[in-house]
Design a protein around this motif. Structure first.
Motif: not given
Length: 318
Positions: A203-205, A216, A264-265, A268, A271
């Motif tokens: 996952v990329y913040i 997250v 999460l999508r 973030c 994902v």
């Protein structure tokens, strides 16, 4: 590839490494073509370009932690998915060419993970020796056999294959150390749920803000999804930008995990789905222990795993 037995395997080489030993615990690999690769990147790229069906590379060690180069490869490039994990007990030896002895060792070749696990032994027995990093335990054995180094820290299989004499065995500081390997393939439907599965994600913040990581974690916690592992790696974009690697209990087809992924999508920037696969099943003297039956029915109607994965070719949960 999941669901179709692979016939072409590649692994982190050279021959005589723990990676080869781990790969050979997979029945399909024992009967198939096995090719060593010079690096983790080369192994995974062989799968990406279709030169191999699956690649087995190290993911983490119980002492040395995550294998950074593997995580970096997963964060970039064409997506790959984990279809199986293998957890292998590791035992190191110090080996040299026949006729060598401990007092003559001035240089030791070792993979960084290996030297980390043998740090106390090296300090006690070879305090003045230079430890030289190499790409793998097999490469350490090759270097010692060629005379490039006085000795190597390697697997027993590597010492035997390269006809090295064992100067000392069981030199690991922690005798119960294990390495976790992952078998990667091109994206496709995951193995079916077993009731004892792991789902891996990257996952990329989007922005550096207060509570970004907490948001997250909350997407998982409020839905009762158990987070078993979290690692961070820099993205290379700028100082302070990280990608987080998560392991969660459950399968892509589980309703709660499906809801968490959708959540999460929303929080973030990206994902990347890295696979849903059976948890490693330990073996004992009587053979492989059976996988536990699912505790309850799996809600496969909530997420059509095969259809959803078909939309994940870019690695994004869009």
């Amino acid at each position: 590839m999941p669901g179709t037995p692979p016939t072409r395997f590649v692994y982190l080489g050279p021959e005589g490494t723990f990676a080869e030993q781990a790969l050979r615990t997979i029945p399909a690999a024992e009967r198939a073509n096995r090719t060593p690769a010079r690096s983790v990147g080369e192994a995974l790229e062989s799968v990406r370009v279709g030169a191999a069906d699956a690649a087995l590379v190290p993911l983490e060690n119980s002492i040395g932690g995550a294998v950074g180069v593997t995580l970096d490869e997963l964060a970039e490039g064409e997506p790959l998915v984990i279809t199986r994990e293998v957890i292998l007990p590791v035992q190191f030896v110090l080996a040299a060419r026949p006729g060598g002895h401990l007092g003559a060792v001035r240089s030791v070749a070792a993979h960084p993970q290996a030297s980390t696990q043998c740090r106390a032994w090296l300090h006690a027995h070879l305090p003045d020796a230079a430890v030289v990093d190499v790409l793998s335990n097999g490469a350490a054995a090759v270097g010692a056999a060629a005379g490039d180094f006085d000795a190597a820290i390697c697997a027993p299989i590597g010492a035997a294959r390269h006809r090295l004499a064992v100067l000392a065995d069981k030199i690991a500081d922690h005798p119960d150390a294990v390495t976790r390997f992952a078998l990667f393939s091109r994206p496709g439907p995951p193995p079916p749920p077993t009731g004892d599965d792991v789902t891996s994600l990257a996952v990329y913040i989007a922005h550096d803000r207060v509570g970004a990581l907490l948001s997250v974690l909350m997407e998982l916690a409020v839905r009762g999804v158990n987070l078993t592992r979290i690692e961070s790696r820099p993205t290379g974009e700028a100082l302070g930008r990280y990608v987080f690697f998560l392991d969660c209990t459950g399968h892509l087809a589980d309703a709660r995990l499906g809801e968490a992924l959708q959540g999460l999508r929303r929080v973030c920037a990206q994902v990347r789905f890295l696979g849903s696969y059976p948890r490693h099943r330990w073996t004992d003297g009587e053979g492989e222990r059976p996988t536990p039956a699912p505790a309850g029915p799996v809600d496969t109607d909530y997420v059509d795993a095969a259809a959803w994965l078909a939309r994940l070719r870019s690695g994004d949960l869009s």
